[in-house]
Scaffold this motif. Structure first.
Motif, PDB file in Angstrom:
ATOM      1  N   ALA A 165     -11.894  88.477 -26.854  1.00 30.16           N
ATOM      2  CA  ALA A 165     -10.851  89.224 -26.157  1.00 30.16           C
ATOM      3  C   ALA A 165      -9.501  88.940 -26.780  1.00 30.16           C
ATOM      4  CB  ALA A 165     -10.836  88.845 -24.673  1.00 30.16           C
ATOM      5  N   GLN A 181     -15.829  83.578 -15.170  1.00 30.93           N
ATOM      6  CA  GLN A 181     -16.904  82.589 -15.150  1.00 30.93           C
ATOM      7  C   GLN A 181     -17.027  81.969 -13.756  1.00 30.93           C
ATOM      8  OE1 GLN A 181     -16.540  79.451 -18.044  1.00 30.93           O
ATOM      9  NE2 GLN A 181     -18.464  78.481 -17.474  1.00 30.93           N
ATOM     10  N   ILE A 220      -5.186  86.139 -20.883  1.00 32.31           N
ATOM     11  CA  ILE A 220      -6.594  86.480 -21.005  1.00 32.31           C
ATOM     12  C   ILE A 220      -7.494  85.252 -20.877  1.00 32.31           C
ATOM     13  CG2 ILE A 220      -6.814  86.281 -23.523  1.00 32.31           C
ATOM     14  CD1 ILE A 220      -8.206  89.240 -21.580  1.00 32.31           C
ATOM     15  N   VAL A 248     -11.469  93.913 -25.341  1.00 33.84           N
ATOM     16  CA  VAL A 248     -12.649  93.047 -25.445  1.00 33.84           C
ATOM     17  C   VAL A 248     -13.712  93.788 -26.243  1.00 33.84           C
ATOM     18  CG1 VAL A 248     -14.383  91.701 -24.204  1.00 33.84           C
ATOM     19  CG2 VAL A 248     -12.142  92.103 -23.150  1.00 33.84           C
ATOM     20  N   GLY A 254     -16.916  81.009 -20.844  1.00 32.51           N
ATOM     21  CA  GLY A 254     -15.706  81.646 -21.351  1.00 32.51           C
ATOM     22  C   GLY A 254     -14.524  80.700 -21.346  1.00 32.51           C
ATOM     23  N   TRP A 306     -12.380  98.254 -23.924  1.00 35.38           N
ATOM     24  CA  TRP A 306     -13.533  97.391 -24.184  1.00 35.38           C
ATOM     25  C   TRP A 306     -14.701  98.196 -24.738  1.00 35.38           C
ATOM     26  CZ3 TRP A 306     -18.325  97.762 -21.728  1.00 35.38           C
ATOM     27  CH2 TRP A 306     -18.383  98.588 -20.593  1.00 35.38           C
ATOM     28  N   LEU A 359     -16.140  84.784 -24.834  1.00 30.87           N
ATOM     29  CA  LEU A 359     -16.987  84.800 -23.643  1.00 30.87           C
ATOM     30  C   LEU A 359     -18.441  85.048 -24.012  1.00 30.87           C
ATOM     31  CD1 LEU A 359     -17.697  88.070 -22.858  1.00 30.87           C
ATOM     32  CD2 LEU A 359     -15.241  88.021 -22.466  1.00 30.87           C
ATOM     33  N   LEU A 405     -12.326  92.470 -15.038  1.00 36.80           N
ATOM     34  CA  LEU A 405     -11.249  92.106 -15.958  1.00 36.80           C
ATOM     35  C   LEU A 405     -10.187  93.198 -15.980  1.00 36.80           C
ATOM     36  CD1 LEU A 405     -10.399  89.885 -17.950  1.00 36.80           C
ATOM     37  CD2 LEU A 405     -11.561  91.159 -19.755  1.00 36.80           C
ATOM     38  N   VAL A 420     -10.525  85.103 -18.175  1.00 39.32           N
ATOM     39  CA  VAL A 420     -11.922  84.905 -18.566  1.00 39.32           C
ATOM     40  C   VAL A 420     -12.517  83.721 -17.806  1.00 39.32           C
ATOM     41  CG1 VAL A 420     -13.359  84.136 -20.486  1.00 39.32           C
ATOM     42  CG2 VAL A 420     -11.809  86.052 -20.797  1.00 39.32           C
ATOM     43  N   GLN A 421     -11.735  82.655 -17.638  1.00 36.74           N
ATOM     44  CA  GLN A 421     -12.221  81.523 -16.846  1.00 36.74           C
ATOM     45  C   GLN A 421     -12.501  81.943 -15.406  1.00 36.74           C
ATOM     46  OE1 GLN A 421      -9.303  78.370 -17.399  1.00 36.74           O
ATOM     47  NE2 GLN A 421     -10.656  77.362 -18.853  1.00 36.74           N
ATOM     48  N   ALA A 433      -9.391  84.950 -26.212  1.00 35.98           N
ATOM     49  CA  ALA A 433     -10.444  84.226 -25.499  1.00 35.98           C
ATOM     50  C   ALA A 433     -11.804  84.649 -26.030  1.00 35.98           C
ATOM     51  CB  ALA A 433     -10.350  84.488 -23.992  1.00 35.98           C
TER      52      ALA A 433
END
Length: 587
Positions: A401, A417, A409, A388, A425, A361, A434, A448, A413-414, A432
């Motif tokens: 992502a 959130q 993914i 990401v 996200g 990331w 975000l 993550l 991501v959900q 995904a």
């Protein structure tokens, strides 16, 4: 099991893993039972295809694989409302995402309506000013003047925005992104990834969902004694979206792409013809062309230009208009590449400095939100890890992502959130988006990383899967044509990757923007190869310095057109020096 050709660390730092001996025995048995060439049998055996299923698998037909649209919840309601709007002459608006899937989905509906003498309003939000999906201001504007709003490739999580239309216009959502515990307050949500669906059709992209909706809508027209638009001629759009959105090529998706490519080869759609021409596509289209030549150009409008250019080009009926739009998209794609290069260099360096073994990331102030997705994809390809990339501006971070098989993914991501680590996200298994506060980026990425590590525990990291060993003399057009019968190849159905051992690199040169081309020889056999984007990593510079030396090469075979003749070419993925490599021997 020992590394294939004893390659423990290639030029890209990967271990080569060959076929499992058990899979080889299955392939040999399948080759004998189904009378198939061994390389084709290897592909089918790896997919678990039995001998009695081989013939059907090699010739995927829509009539055999197309599911009943009514398997999806709300389908009957959505299709009936769409037909009713056509019959009554109501005003219809199509609200679409700004990527290839959204643009193709919009073009499908616009084309279906035009075949019946109807037009619709197209609305695609600006990536920077409005962001992804429906927003209250846009929906209020559309609801004021339209009786029906059809949201494609978006809307499943847009509760607040779509509530604005309630009592003013009916809203239908045709989507494939993962849903939450509740649905937005609309007439119908057709989505195979709703929480209350069984997931059997979860591999469809949005254009696939739209196509099924139009199949059901055609049934409604037929029941009324009305003419049905030709849907087979629209499969080029479904194929394009399926490949560009990296939907797994399983089940009906294989038929969508196989038959869609055949439709595209007729060059009947002005937008796709114009895009193919500016991309200099001079051979029969393949899944590779959809994903790497056409898709990026269509996406360029949403990334760095006007969001609606891609959809307008795909739905254009006038050749001159299509050519003008394609030229704009091609210019924007060149601009996108320049912006991407600046972000990519910084993102790669930062991701390496983090030293995270489970997640790659990076985040940077002012990184263009239109390119963070494609840089995340490049980062994933380079590291073999979920990736990401986040750009921050005005105290807000917007990121994209990309994932690897085995780590969903979108759901991850959900979860971020739900845990309060990001403000917004969603997405699907492989990609995904975000939104996150800058102060929360590091904690969110740490969480993550934990989720990725847990999901991918035990997975061989960084291994390059090799389908088998190939002699350069066996790389013939006939062999490639045989392999193509097992296609289309793409996500969930990778093309076979062959290793060629102990070849002399006769010629190595740079090509275009960061690519490499080479010619390698083994005894009486020689093979041309191209390594796309190789100069952006370790592979290109290393090979450029190795002219005249011996290397093992790994990649996928393809046919290229040169001087009006078809030639076999290796699309190079990796290379490795044989043990004891030194001064080249004479052959």
């Amino acid at each position: 099991m020992s590394a294939f050709l004893n390659v423990e660390s290639s030029l890209t730092g990967r271990r080569w893993a060959g076929p499992d001996p058990a899979d080889e025995r299955l392939a040999e048995g399948l080759a004998q039972a189904a009378l198939l060439p061994l390389p084709v049998a290897r592909v089918l055996a790896a997919r678990g295809v039995a001998a009695e299923e081989a013939a059907g698998h090699l010739e995927p037909k829509l009539r055999d694989l197309l599911p009943d649209p009514l398997r999806l919840r709300d389908m009957e309601l959505a299709a009936e409302r769409l037909v009713a709007a056509v019959v009554a002459g109501e005003r219809i608006a199509v609200f679409a995402d700004y990527d290839v899937d959204g643009g193709a989905s919009a073009a499908l509906i616009l084309g279906w309506l035009r075949a019946q003498g109807r037009e619709a309003t197209l609305y695609i939000p600006d990536r920077i000013d409005e962001g992804y999906g429906p927003n209250p201001a846009a929906i209020e504007q559309l609801a004021r003047d339209h009786a029906l709003i059809v949201c494609v490739d978006c809307g499943t999580l847009s509760h607040e925005a779509l509530a604005v239309a309630k009592g003013r216009a009916d809203v239908i959502v045709l989507d494939h992104h993962q849903g939450g515990e509740t649905l937005p307050p609309v007439l119908a949500v057709v989505n195979p990834n709703r929480a209350d669906e069984d997931g059997a059709l979860g591999h469809l992209c949005a254009a696939g969902v739209v196509f099924l909706t139009l199949v059901q809508a055609n049934r409604g027209l037929r029941a009324r004694g009305l003419a049905e638009p030709d849907l087979i001629g629209m499969l080029d759009l479904v194929a394009l979206a399926t490949v560009a959105d990296v939907a797994p090529l399983l089940g009906v998706n294989r038929a969508f792409v196989r038959q869609g490519l055949a439709v595209m080869a007729r060059r009947a759609r002005p937008g796709l013809v114009a895009l193919s021409d500016v991309a200099r596509l001079d051979s029969a289209p393949s899944a590779f062309h959809l994903g790497f030549l056409l898709g990026p150009r269509i996406n360029a409008g949403g990334r760095v230009g006007r969001a609606d250019l891609g959809a307008r080009c795909l739905s254009a009926t006038d050749r001159a208009e299509a050519e003008a739009l394609a030229a704009q998209l091609d210019a924007l794609n060149r601009e996108r590449r320049e912006i991407e290069a600046l972000v990519r260099e910084s993102a790669f360096a930062q991701a390496e400095s983090h030293g995270d073994p489970a997640l790659s990331w990076a985040a940077g102030e002012g990184w263009h939100p239109g390119v963070v997705g494609i840089v995340a994809a490049r980062l994933k390809e380079a590291t073999g890890r979920p990736s990401v990339v986040i750009g921050t501006a005005g105290g807000v971070g917007k990121g994209s992502a990309r994932s690897v098989p085995g780590f969903d993914i979108g759901r991850a991501v959900q979860r971020l959130q739900a845990e309060g680590l990001i403000t917004r996200g969603g997405g699907h298994a492989m990609a995904a988006g975000l939104t996150v506060e800058p102060a929360q980026i590091a904690p969110a990425m740490a969480r993550l990383s934990e989720l990725a590590a847990a999901a991918l525990a035990g997975r061989a990291a960084g291994a390059l899967r090799i389908s088998g060993l190939l002699d350069a003399r066996a790389a013939t057009p006939e062999m490639i044509e045989a392999l193509e019968r097992a296609g289309p190849f793409g996500a969930g159905a990778p093309a076979p990757r062959f290793a060629l051992s102990d070849l002399i690199l006769e010629q190595v040169d740079t090509m275009g923007e960061g690519h490499l081309r080479l010619r390698a020889r083994s005894g009486a056999g020689a093979l041309d190869a191209v390594a796309w984007g190789a100069m952006q990593g370790a592979l290109g510079p290393a090979l450029l310095r190795a002219r005249g030396r011996r290397f093992h090469l790994a990649g996928r075979l393809e046919l290229s057109l040169w001087g009006g003749r078809q030639r076999v070419r290796l699309r190079l993925d990796d290379a490795a020096e044989p043990a004891g490599n030194g001064t080249p021997r004479a052959d």
